[in-house]
Design a protein around this motif. Structure first.
Motif, PDB file in Angstrom:
ATOM      1  N   ALA A  25      10.334  19.964  -3.373  1.00  0.00           N
ATOM      2  CA  ALA A  25       9.386  19.571  -2.500  1.00  0.00           C
ATOM      3  C   ALA A  25       9.558  19.336  -1.179  1.00  0.00           C
ATOM      4  O   ALA A  25       8.244  19.804  -0.364  1.00  0.00           O
ATOM      5  CB  ALA A  25       9.133  18.069  -3.387  1.00  0.00           C
ATOM      6  N   ARG A  26      10.533  19.153  -0.570  1.00  0.00           N
ATOM      7  CA  ARG A  26      10.672  18.902   0.860  1.00  0.00           C
ATOM      8  C   ARG A  26      10.507  20.402   1.571  1.00  0.00           C
ATOM      9  O   ARG A  26       9.850  20.360   2.368  1.00  0.00           O
ATOM     10  CB  ARG A  26      12.217  18.508   1.179  1.00  0.00           C
ATOM     11  CG  ARG A  26      12.228  17.659   2.361  1.00  0.00           C
ATOM     12  CD  ARG A  26      13.550  16.764   2.187  1.00  0.00           C
ATOM     13  NE  ARG A  26      14.755  17.423   1.742  1.00  0.00           N
ATOM     14  CZ  ARG A  26      15.465  16.829   0.701  1.00  0.00           C
ATOM     15  NH1 ARG A  26      15.071  15.862   0.174  1.00  0.00           N
ATOM     16  NH2 ARG A  26      16.561  17.501   0.462  1.00  0.00           N
ATOM     17  N   LEU A  29       3.549  26.750  -5.262  1.00  0.00           N
ATOM     18  CA  LEU A  29       3.883  25.562  -4.418  1.00  0.00           C
ATOM     19  C   LEU A  29       3.675  25.818  -2.997  1.00  0.00           C
ATOM     20  O   LEU A  29       3.887  25.448  -2.033  1.00  0.00           O
ATOM     21  CB  LEU A  29       5.281  25.311  -4.604  1.00  0.00           C
ATOM     22  CG  LEU A  29       6.132  24.865  -6.127  1.00  0.00           C
ATOM     23  CD1 LEU A  29       7.323  24.610  -5.924  1.00  0.00           C
ATOM     24  CD2 LEU A  29       5.140  23.577  -6.566  1.00  0.00           C
ATOM     25  N   TYR A  66       8.941  21.016 -10.962  1.00  0.00           N
ATOM     26  CA  TYR A  66       8.420  21.136  -9.750  1.00  0.00           C
ATOM     27  C   TYR A  66       6.788  20.963  -9.922  1.00  0.00           C
ATOM     28  O   TYR A  66       5.976  20.965  -8.776  1.00  0.00           O
ATOM     29  CB  TYR A  66       8.419  22.343  -8.821  1.00  0.00           C
ATOM     30  CG  TYR A  66      10.097  22.767  -8.922  1.00  0.00           C
ATOM     31  CD1 TYR A  66      10.930  21.628  -8.971  1.00  0.00           C
ATOM     32  CD2 TYR A  66      10.502  24.056  -9.081  1.00  0.00           C
ATOM     33  CE1 TYR A  66      12.458  22.168  -8.943  1.00  0.00           C
ATOM     34  CE2 TYR A  66      11.834  24.281  -9.294  1.00  0.00           C
ATOM     35  CZ  TYR A  66      12.844  23.572  -9.182  1.00  0.00           C
ATOM     36  OH  TYR A  66      13.820  23.838  -9.157  1.00  0.00           O
ATOM     37  N   GLU A  96      13.629  17.284  -5.592  1.00  0.00           N
ATOM     38  CA  GLU A  96      13.247  16.769  -4.332  1.00  0.00           C
ATOM     39  C   GLU A  96      13.365  17.625  -3.021  1.00  0.00           C
ATOM     40  O   GLU A  96      12.560  17.881  -2.210  1.00  0.00           O
ATOM     41  CB  GLU A  96      14.160  15.481  -3.833  1.00  0.00           C
ATOM     42  CG  GLU A  96      13.486  14.090  -4.379  1.00  0.00           C
ATOM     43  CD  GLU A  96      14.429  12.995  -4.366  1.00  0.00           C
ATOM     44  OE1 GLU A  96      15.023  13.231  -3.062  1.00  0.00           O
ATOM     45  OE2 GLU A  96      14.508  12.136  -5.103  1.00  0.00           O
TER      46      GLU A  96
END
Lengths: 367, 349
Positions: free
Chosen positions: A14-15, A49, B331, A11
């Protein structure tokens, strides 16, 4: 796993990835100095990402990669002597010089031992008084304290059959060399957190101001690396050129003072050759005169450069962040971990090896 | 780009004219040694099955035959010793052929000066492991070599078993859509050996997973589960085994890293030592390629056996990108698993 899981939390990752995307309005090229960070970026796919605008380039922070060929050749020569026990960190054994590698010398009967600490090599010297024990003291500021400790211990305890083959380099001069190059693409740096744990942060403010680049001191876990990238992007977007410590849980401004004192007692600043980068002024460490009796180059002769043959390999440009491994015509074809044409493919921390290991010889969809 | 800065650092091709430790490490160099030096000399259809053992008809029976040598250091480690390893390793190679292990041979190469008390301990451990695996030693050999010409004790075992699987078990039977079931957590054997060898102490002692695997495999076969391939995850670990199978079966394998069980203490040790648990050796773990329709039943059956109680689905076979093994991390990023050049640990088994 205490103290690691919180820095790998999906999390949080992702944040941070979302925050980086939101903060980015223009293309930026950011270099992570340290091979350990390169490895983590590839292993966890952190580059996948990031928004398209962010390009990560991989720096020269791999001690195995930047150790000059002359020192590898000297190591091969010393390690092949029957009177010698040659001690090294494991990663150095596969690095080819002009005449093969240490694994080959070992297979032919050289007494080569992998140690986890240079202090183990001092103990081996003590246990084998009839043999010369040589430790291959390579690396950045991170290995310098233990290597200094080994020299200090050997000298103070009179271990006469111990010596160090020293190829010890420093990060800030390399950053300056990269930024001074006319073809540099680097707009911001992630500085290596563990180097700063030892040396502190004071070297980076002046570099940030002089070359007008943000320098973000960054850790090694996914959350650390993304937090470092976010801080760097924010500084770039706001045109701030400063050193920012994003690894404050480990890094104090003054660093580790006892370690710095020990390094300073044993070593002095010297010009050093970097494989791929050439000789950089004041970019490394050499034994001080008081410790010169422990210098393996005095016992076994100086490391001397052999002429390097021309090659298709672009590892010099890869080490400077000018090219990506995928831009090398030899990557994955003529050049693989079994048949490396350049050091960046040899070392597990080298950028080419990291790309090969985590992406394979060919590109994944989306690369 | 300025000429003066365009420094290159070429390295010569690595030398391979003598055998190096990496040739025994379960990675690409070992494969190259086998494929270029050994297999061509002996080439025949049975050898070319490229499986853990050979499967053939003899006198009307379908048999499996395999051999393995054990050179582990230290000889005794948490969770096992060279004796239990020498039994389970060979038993497991037979089990991976879908065969019930029956008879073993044992050959000992002993260095002058080796304590007989230690040899007794090893032999007792072998007998104990053989009883647990329901096999008997029926032939053997001993040789003694000069001090300094061996390394305390080397053991070779060979084994024969009767094939119980109704259809072919091996890479050739792998199909797109097959589901991969891993029989338990990864990395305990390799880390136990490493810790014992290097004198590393962790908060919790990590014991080898060394165990015989026929019992869980028999459950699958006897229940009629459609098992297409079985592979124990020894040298080179899960990653190397799957890459070999994907290449041999000309298929792709997709894994989900979040479902692969690794004990926290093993994960911590791997972090400390710079190892990837996917490449660390196991001696009591296997992966089964199972038809999708049978997955739930297979998991139930494996959960009922002590050595596979932690079984989990970790991925599946797809038809795209032949020979590729890709893993999706926590991820969502995907990375390729590649065969390591040499070993992560020297002489692990």
């Amino acid at each position: 796993m205490k103290h690691v899981d919180e820095y790998r939390d999906a999390e949080a990752v992702a944040r941070l990835a979302g925050a980086i995307a939101a903060a980015t309005t223009r293309p930026w090229t950011i270099m992570e100095i340290c091979g350990g960070q390169t490895h983590a970026i590839m292993r966890f796919g952190l580059d996948q990402l990031l928004p398209r605008e962010i390009t990560l380039v991989h720096g020269p922070g791999c001690p195995v990669c930047v150790t000059p060929e002359a020192y590898i050749d000297k190591a091969l020569e010393i390690a092949a002597m029957p009177s010698v026990i040659f001690c090294s960190f494991g990663d150095m054994l596969r690095v080819p010089g002009a005449r093969g590698d240490l694994l080959g010398v070992k297979a032919r009967g050289g007494d080569i031992r992998i140690v986890y600490s240079p202090l183990d090599a001092v103990e081996i010297a003590r246990a084998n008084p009839g043999r010369e024990v040589v430790f291959f003291a390579v690396g950045f500021e991170t290995t310098a304290p233990a290597n200094a400790m080994a020299a200090h211990k050997a000298r103070s305890e009179g271990v006469k059959n111990f010596s160090l083959l020293v190829s010890q380099v420093l990060v800030p001069p390399a950053m300056e060399a990269l930024l001074s190059a006319p073809d540099t693409r680097v707009q911001g740096f992630l500085a290596a957190g563990h180097v700063c744990t030892i040396m502190g942060t004071e070297a980076y403010g002046p570099i940030a101001a002089r070359y007008r680049v943000p320098v973000v001191i960054t850790g090694f876990e996914p959350v650390d690396i993304l937090a470092g990238i976010l801080a760097c992007v924010q500084a770039l977007e706001e045109d701030r050129h400063e050193a920012i410590n994003m690894y404050a849980r480990m890094v104090r401004p003054e660093g580790n003072l006892p370690a710095r004192t020990l390094i300073d007692e044993v070593f002095e600043i010297a010009d050093r050759e970097w494989r791929g980068l050439g000789v950089l002024p004041s970019s490394g460490l050499a034994l001080r005169p008081a410790y010169s009796a422990l210098d393996a180059e005095r016992r076994f002769g100086a490391a001397e450069n052999a002429a390097t043959a021309p090659s298709i390999c672009i590892s010099g440009d890869i080490l400077r962040g000018v090219c990506s491994p995928l831009q090398c015509p030899a990557f994955g074809g003529a050049c693989t971990p079994e048949h490396p044409l350049g050091v960046t493919m040899v070392s597990s921390e080298g950028a080419c090896a990291a790309y090969y290991r985590y992406r394979g010889a060919t590109r994944l969809a989306g690369d | 780009m300025s000429e003066s800065r365009n420094v290159i650092c070429p390295t010569p091709a690595s030398e391979t004219e003598v055998v190096q430790m990496a040739h025994g490490g379960g990675g690409r160099l070992m494969n190259a040694l086998i494929e270029t030096v050994i297999r061509p000399a002996f080439a025949n259809p049975l050898l070319d099955q490229r499986h853990d053992g050979a499967v053939f008809e003899a006198g009307g029976a379908r048999l499996a035959f395999t051999t393995d040598s054990y050179v582990v250091k230290p000889l005794f480690f948490p969770g096992g010793d060279i004796g239990s390893l020498a039994v389970n390793g060979t038993v497991n190679d037979l089990a991976m052929c879908g065969a019930e292990p029956l008879y073993l041979s044992a050959a000992f190469i002993i260095e002058e000066g080796f304590p007989i008390v230690d040899l007794r301990r090893v032999v007792a451990s072998m007998e104990d492991a053989a009883r647990r695996a329901s096999v008997s030693f029926v032939t053997g050999d001993t040789k003694v070599v000069d001090r300094g010409k061996g390394d305390a004790l080397f053991i070779n075992t060979a084994g024969v078993g009767t094939v119980r699987a109704k259809s072919l078990v091996g890479p050739a039977a792998v199909k797109p859509g097959d589901v991969l079931i891993l029989s338990g957590d990864l990395g305990r054997h390799g880390i136990a050996i490493m810790a014992a060898r290097e004198g590393l102490a962790f908060e919790t002692a990590i014991a080898s997973d060394c165990a015989p695997l026929w019992s869980p495999v028999r459950r699958l076969i006897e229940a009629g589960i459609e098992v297409h391939c079985l592979r124990d995850l020894t040298r080179g670990g899960l990653a190397s085994a799957l890459i070999e199978i994907a290449e041999a079966a000309a298929c792709a394998i997709k894994l989900d890293e979040t479902t692969i069980p690794v004990q926290p203490e093993v994960r911590a040790a791997c972090e400390l030592l710079g190892l990837d648990p996917l490449y660390v050796a196991n001696e009591g773990r296997f992966v089964a390629f199972v038809a999708e329709a049978d997955v739930v039943r297979a998991l139930d059956l494996l959960a009922g056996d002590d050595v596979s109680a932690g079984a989990a689905v970790i991925g599946r076979v797809t038809a795209e990108e032949r020979g590729a093994v890709a893993i999706r991390g926590a991820y969502g990023a995907i990375r390729r698993l590649t065969m390591l050049s040499g070993e992560q640990l020297p002489r692990i088994c």
